[in-house]
Design a protein around this motif. Sequence first.
Motif, PDB file in Angstrom:
ATOM      1  N   ASP A  64       0.824  -1.215   0.000  1.00  0.00           N
ATOM      2  CA  ASP A  64       0.000   0.000   0.000  1.00  0.00           C
ATOM      3  C   ASP A  64       0.859   1.266   0.000  1.00  0.00           C
ATOM      4  OD1 ASP A  64      -2.252  -1.534   0.015  1.00  0.00           O
ATOM      5  OD2 ASP A  64      -2.665  -1.304   2.161  1.00  0.00           O
ATOM      6  N   LEU A  65       2.169   1.118   0.184  1.00  0.00           N
ATOM      7  CA  LEU A  65       3.044   2.293   0.220  1.00  0.00           C
ATOM      8  C   LEU A  65       3.525   2.589  -1.202  1.00  0.00           C
ATOM      9  CD1 LEU A  65       4.299   4.285   2.258  1.00  0.00           C
ATOM     10  CD2 LEU A  65       6.332   2.819   2.268  1.00  0.00           C
ATOM     11  N   GLU A  66       2.849   3.537  -1.825  1.00  0.00           N
ATOM     12  CA  GLU A  66       3.170   3.862  -3.218  1.00  0.00           C
ATOM     13  C   GLU A  66       4.451   4.689  -3.290  1.00  0.00           C
ATOM     14  OE1 GLU A  66      -0.075   5.663  -5.439  1.00  0.00           O
ATOM     15  OE2 GLU A  66      -1.455   4.693  -4.028  1.00  0.00           O
ATOM     16  N   ALA A  67       5.260   4.424  -4.311  1.00  0.00           N
ATOM     17  CA  ALA A  67       6.510   5.169  -4.475  1.00  0.00           C
ATOM     18  C   ALA A  67       6.215   6.652  -4.631  1.00  0.00           C
ATOM     19  CB  ALA A  67       7.265   4.646  -5.695  1.00  0.00           C
ATOM     20  N   GLY A  68       6.996   7.474  -3.904  1.00  0.00           N
ATOM     21  CA  GLY A  68       6.901   8.921  -4.070  1.00  0.00           C
ATOM     22  C   GLY A  68       5.668   9.553  -3.439  1.00  0.00           C
ATOM     23  N   LYS A  69       4.900   8.764  -2.650  1.00  0.00           N
ATOM     24  CA  LYS A  69       3.677   9.320  -2.061  1.00  0.00           C
ATOM     25  C   LYS A  69       3.754   9.221  -0.539  1.00  0.00           C
ATOM     26  CE  LYS A  69      -1.217   9.143  -2.812  1.00  0.00           C
ATOM     27  NZ  LYS A  69      -2.301   8.210  -2.930  1.00  0.00           N
ATOM     28  N   PRO A  70       3.939  10.379   0.152  1.00  0.00           N
ATOM     29  CA  PRO A  70       4.090  10.318   1.607  1.00  0.00           C
ATOM     30  C   PRO A  70       2.824   9.788   2.280  1.00  0.00           C
ATOM     31  CG  PRO A  70       4.656  12.492   0.754  1.00  0.00           C
ATOM     32  CD  PRO A  70       4.021  11.749  -0.367  1.00  0.00           C
ATOM     33  N   PHE A  71       3.036   8.951   3.299  1.00  0.00           N
ATOM     34  CA  PHE A  71       1.937   8.339   4.036  1.00  0.00           C
ATOM     35  C   PHE A  71       2.043   8.772   5.498  1.00  0.00           C
ATOM     36  CE2 PHE A  71       0.978   4.664   6.855  1.00  0.00           C
ATOM     37  CZ  PHE A  71      -0.398   4.622   6.679  1.00  0.00           C
ATOM     38  N   ALA A  72       0.967   9.305   6.036  1.00  0.00           N
ATOM     39  CA  ALA A  72       0.976   9.806   7.420  1.00  0.00           C
ATOM     40  C   ALA A  72       0.304   8.817   8.350  1.00  0.00           C
ATOM     41  CB  ALA A  72       0.234  11.138   7.489  1.00  0.00           C
ATOM     42  N   ILE A  73       0.931   8.585   9.500  1.00  0.00           N
ATOM     43  CA  ILE A  73       0.308   7.741  10.526  1.00  0.00           C
ATOM     44  C   ILE A  73       0.812   8.199  11.892  1.00  0.00           C
ATOM     45  CG2 ILE A  73       2.112   5.959  10.203  1.00  0.00           C
ATOM     46  CD1 ILE A  73       0.003   3.872  11.118  1.00  0.00           C
ATOM     47  N   THR A  74      -0.069   8.161  12.870  1.00  0.00           N
ATOM     48  CA  THR A  74       0.351   8.410  14.250  1.00  0.00           C
ATOM     49  C   THR A  74       0.641   7.054  14.877  1.00  0.00           C
ATOM     50  OG1 THR A  74      -1.090  10.326  14.307  1.00  0.00           O
ATOM     51  CG2 THR A  74      -0.323   9.496  16.427  1.00  0.00           C
ATOM     52  N   MET A  75       1.837   6.898  15.463  1.00  0.00           N
ATOM     53  CA  MET A  75       2.218   5.616  16.064  1.00  0.00           C
ATOM     54  C   MET A  75       2.612   5.858  17.510  1.00  0.00           C
ATOM     55  SD  MET A  75       4.430   4.043  12.900  1.00  0.00           S
ATOM     56  CE  MET A  75       4.163   2.326  13.353  1.00  0.00           C
ATOM     57  N   ALA A  76       1.879   5.259  18.425  1.00  0.00           N
ATOM     58  CA  ALA A  76       2.115   5.470  19.855  1.00  0.00           C
ATOM     59  C   ALA A  76       2.260   6.965  20.160  1.00  0.00           C
ATOM     60  CB  ALA A  76       3.344   4.685  20.327  1.00  0.00           C
ATOM     61  N   ASN A  77       1.372   7.738  19.597  1.00  0.00           N
ATOM     62  CA  ASN A  77       1.258   9.196  19.773  1.00  0.00           C
ATOM     63  C   ASN A  77       2.301   9.997  18.988  1.00  0.00           C
ATOM     64  OD1 ASN A  77      -0.912   8.949  21.658  1.00  0.00           O
ATOM     65  ND2 ASN A  77       0.579   8.441  23.248  1.00  0.00           N
ATOM     66  N   ASP A  78       3.234   9.351  18.293  1.00  0.00           N
ATOM     67  CA  ASP A  78       4.222  10.069  17.479  1.00  0.00           C
ATOM     68  C   ASP A  78       3.657  10.283  16.067  1.00  0.00           C
ATOM     69  OD1 ASP A  78       5.986   9.745  19.556  1.00  0.00           O
ATOM     70  OD2 ASP A  78       7.565   8.798  18.355  1.00  0.00           O
ATOM     71  N   ILE A  84       5.915   8.350   6.267  1.00  0.00           N
ATOM     72  CA  ILE A  84       6.686   7.268   5.657  1.00  0.00           C
ATOM     73  C   ILE A  84       6.603   7.434   4.149  1.00  0.00           C
ATOM     74  CG2 ILE A  84       6.895   4.750   5.454  1.00  0.00           C
ATOM     75  CD1 ILE A  84       5.419   4.614   8.176  1.00  0.00           C
ATOM     76  N   PHE A  85       7.724   7.251   3.474  1.00  0.00           N
ATOM     77  CA  PHE A  85       7.661   7.279   2.004  1.00  0.00           C
ATOM     78  C   PHE A  85       8.674   6.324   1.409  1.00  0.00           C
ATOM     79  CE2 PHE A  85      11.422   9.928   1.029  1.00  0.00           C
ATOM     80  CZ  PHE A  85      11.653  10.551   2.254  1.00  0.00           C
ATOM     81  N   ARG A  86       8.346   5.886   0.190  1.00  0.00           N
ATOM     82  CA  ARG A  86       9.253   5.030  -0.574  1.00  0.00           C
ATOM     83  C   ARG A  86       9.993   5.948  -1.534  1.00  0.00           C
ATOM     84  NH1 ARG A  86       8.876  -0.426  -0.767  1.00  0.00           N
ATOM     85  NH2 ARG A  86       6.666  -0.667  -0.307  1.00  0.00           N
ATOM     86  N   ALA A  87      11.300   6.075  -1.337  1.00  0.00           N
ATOM     87  CA  ALA A  87      12.104   7.010  -2.118  1.00  0.00           C
ATOM     88  C   ALA A  87      12.346   6.450  -3.523  1.00  0.00           C
ATOM     89  CB  ALA A  87      13.425   7.271  -1.406  1.00  0.00           C
ATOM     90  N   GLU A  88      12.975   7.280  -4.351  1.00  0.00           N
ATOM     91  CA  GLU A  88      13.204   6.917  -5.758  1.00  0.00           C
ATOM     92  C   GLU A  88      13.976   5.605  -5.891  1.00  0.00           C
ATOM     93  OE1 GLU A  88      13.586  10.392  -8.549  1.00  0.00           O
ATOM     94  OE2 GLU A  88      15.609   9.543  -8.648  1.00  0.00           O
ATOM     95  N   SER A  89      14.924   5.376  -4.975  1.00  0.00           N
ATOM     96  CA  SER A  89      15.734   4.154  -5.034  1.00  0.00           C
ATOM     97  C   SER A  89      14.952   2.930  -4.569  1.00  0.00           C
ATOM     98  CB  SER A  89      16.959   4.313  -4.121  1.00  0.00           C
ATOM     99  OG  SER A  89      16.508   4.458  -2.779  1.00  0.00           O
ATOM    100  N   GLY A  90      13.757   3.141  -3.993  1.00  0.00           N
ATOM    101  CA  GLY A  90      12.968   2.022  -3.479  1.00  0.00           C
ATOM    102  C   GLY A  90      13.081   1.883  -1.975  1.00  0.00           C
ATOM    103  N   ARG A  91      14.074   2.524  -1.371  1.00  0.00           N
ATOM    104  CA  ARG A  91      14.220   2.403   0.083  1.00  0.00           C
ATOM    105  C   ARG A  91      13.062   3.112   0.775  1.00  0.00           C
ATOM    106  NH1 ARG A  91      18.866   6.420   2.522  1.00  0.00           N
ATOM    107  NH2 ARG A  91      18.017   5.689   4.490  1.00  0.00           N
ATOM    108  N   VAL A  92      12.718   2.611   1.944  1.00  0.00           N
ATOM    109  CA  VAL A  92      11.616   3.208   2.700  1.00  0.00           C
ATOM    110  C   VAL A  92      12.204   4.108   3.780  1.00  0.00           C
ATOM    111  CG1 VAL A  92       9.614   2.714   4.140  1.00  0.00           C
ATOM    112  CG2 VAL A  92      10.144   1.227   2.211  1.00  0.00           C
TER     113      VAL A  92
END
Length: 349
Positions: free
Chosen positions: A16-30, A34-42
């Motif tokens: 579900d993490l599309e390349a180049g598309k930032p994904f927002a989530i709150t995790m334990a209040n933080d 998260i994004f998948r960069a051009e090289s594919g790294r997360v």
Amino acid sequence: MIHVRNAWHVACWSMDLEAGKPFAITMANDPVVIFRAESGRVVALEDRCVHRLAPLSLGRCEGEALRCLYHGLKFEADGRCSDIPGQETIPATARARSYPVVDRHSWIWVWLGDPARADPALIPPAVGFDDPDYILGRGQLDYAAEARLIHDNLCDFTHLAFVHANSFGADEEWARTRPKVTQLPRGVRFERWVRGQNRSTINGGLEPVDLWSCYEYHVPGILLMPSASYPAGTADRLRDAPPPPDLPRTGVTFTSQAVTALTDRTSRYFFSWGPHRDHGDDALRDRLMGVAAMAFAEDKTMIEAQQKVIDRDPAHPVLPVTFDKGVVLYNRLVERLAREEREGVSVAA
Ligand code: FES
Ligand SMILES: [Fe+2]
């Protein structure tokens, strides 16, 4: 709500993490982006620009970096600010917090605690869609309830007999018998035979089986459960001993589940389930996913209602009974790991 931060928390499905598309989530209040960069790294960064605190998740991916689309500060994968438009000097304090992140078993795992302790070997061995042995389906649900109540639910399957009588077709055998509960360094193991259960067969029918149910629940809320069914009478014949590995099975499935605390009062539940390739096909997987959707909605109804009752009087005591053993062991483990985190003790087993 206690959060074990020195642990790998599931943020989303990898696919579900599309390349180049930032994904927002709150995790334990933080707040995390998260994004998948051009090289594919997360990459996982704090979702808060150091400049005037706009969410970086409204920004734009540029190669390996993320640019805030309020006034244009650019942040590299390690969180370092590499560009302030029209300003030559970049202060050392211009940094977004960056989180260790791993793409494994079809989930994106984020380490919310001390980065120096982020060991990928601590990621529980979930079964992902890259595993050739299983035909899986997947889903997720958001809860208006604290993650602890879902942990409690998954550390005690007594409720199958009452909450899931319709969906899983579970009977009171689940409530009458107790699993053997074992403490693990970062989780709890539950194992038992459940006799005379109806299981879906590959040709669409039901057959009575003895089910060997053996699962583990790992911090911060990861359930890993292979289930194997055997001809009815097997549990008696083995006198409740675990089945030997070479004993022929009539069915095998695997479910991986992850409970992620978003805030102290909201959670996200990820799940996959499906048959082993030797014991099923896409049609059986789809039937199991239909059952899972119904069953997990039953849990959600009960747990969200429970949360409302708790919130009316949070100090009201609970009454421990014998089937709470796994729940108590898991909660004690969480308390110990959180205490060790506060005191700076090692997370190693
Ligand atoms: S808030 Fe991000 S650049 Fe101003
Ligand atoms: Fe349940």
